[in-house]
Design an enzyme around this catalytic site. Sequence first.
Site, short mmCIF file in Angstrom:
data_model
loop_
_atom_site.label_atom_id
_atom_site.label_comp_id
_atom_site.label_asym_id
_atom_site.label_seq_id
_atom_site.Cartn_x
_atom_site.Cartn_y
_atom_site.Cartn_z
N ASN A 75 -4.60 5.32 -1.68
CA ASN A 75 -3.85 4.36 -0.87
C ASN A 75 -4.67 3.09 -0.83
O ASN A 75 -5.75 3.04 -0.25
CB ASN A 75 -3.65 4.91 0.54
N MET A 106 0.84 -1.20 0.00
CA MET A 106 0.00 0.00 0.00
C MET A 106 0.87 1.24 0.00
O MET A 106 2.07 1.18 0.28
CB MET A 106 -0.89 0.01 1.24
N CYS A 107 0.28 2.36 -0.28
CA CYS A 107 0.99 3.63 -0.28
C CYS A 107 0.75 4.34 1.05
O CYS A 107 0.03 3.86 1.92
CB CYS A 107 0.50 4.50 -1.44
N ARG A 108 1.38 5.48 1.22
CA ARG A 108 1.14 6.37 2.35
C ARG A 108 0.87 7.75 1.76
O ARG A 108 1.57 8.17 0.83
CB ARG A 108 2.35 6.48 3.28
#
Length: 258
Positions: free
Chosen positions: A115, A1-3
């Site tokens: 995200n 996942m991203c932030r």
Amino acid sequence: MCRHLAYLGPPVTLAELLFDPPHSLVRQSWAPRDMRGGGTINADGFGVGWYPGEGEPVRYRRAQPIWSDPTIAQLAAVTRSSAVLAAVRSATVGMAVLDGAVAPFAEGRWLFSHNGVVRGWPDAVVPLAAGLPVRDLLTLDAATDSALLWALVRHRLRAGVDAVEAVGRTVTDVAAAAPGSRLNLLLSDGHRVVASVAGHALSVREAPGSVLLASEPHDDDPGWRSVPEGHLVVATAGEVRVNPLPARVRLAGQTRNG
């Protein structure tokens, strides 16, 4: 996942958001605390968009780890803004790693980030993509789920749909088409931020005249509060409202995370 993060308030340097806090976005790129099985680090690119005034935002995006780019550190130290949206990326296996795949995506005054992940990509969302103009599909920034989510939100914005409804309906449609997707979206026009919490974490910190939304708290300030799963945040520098998304969106996130 991203932030990712979004800020509204008095002008601050980009460094105050990206570099200076003890658990800053830069630290989250190599030492995130809550990836929920979506990789271990966020090294597949980074991007930051900021508003220099009342005009359109400026973006800086790179398909490399944020810690490996000396330009962003120099730029962040001298650039001030009252509205910022930034992200670090952990690419889903099989999706492109290039500048155009990194948030924030943009058009006019809008900045957008995602995200999460769309489950069953791309087959699950073919019917939704079919509802977009062909030109939009041919000109996606990248062949990724995040770029398609932006195209879906943007299509509604272009049609005059309010930002809150554009985000909410997109999350609802994608969650129905691809159950178990993680759909934490951030959308900003420099005056307001709309954020969804569907399958991943988001925290909010309010201060007099400012608000900061982030995938993970940047420090131990007791002012941080976690947004419940299955909710939509609508924030300005002076007000934060949190409302539930439709039940089926909440259930999709809960099914994935137990």
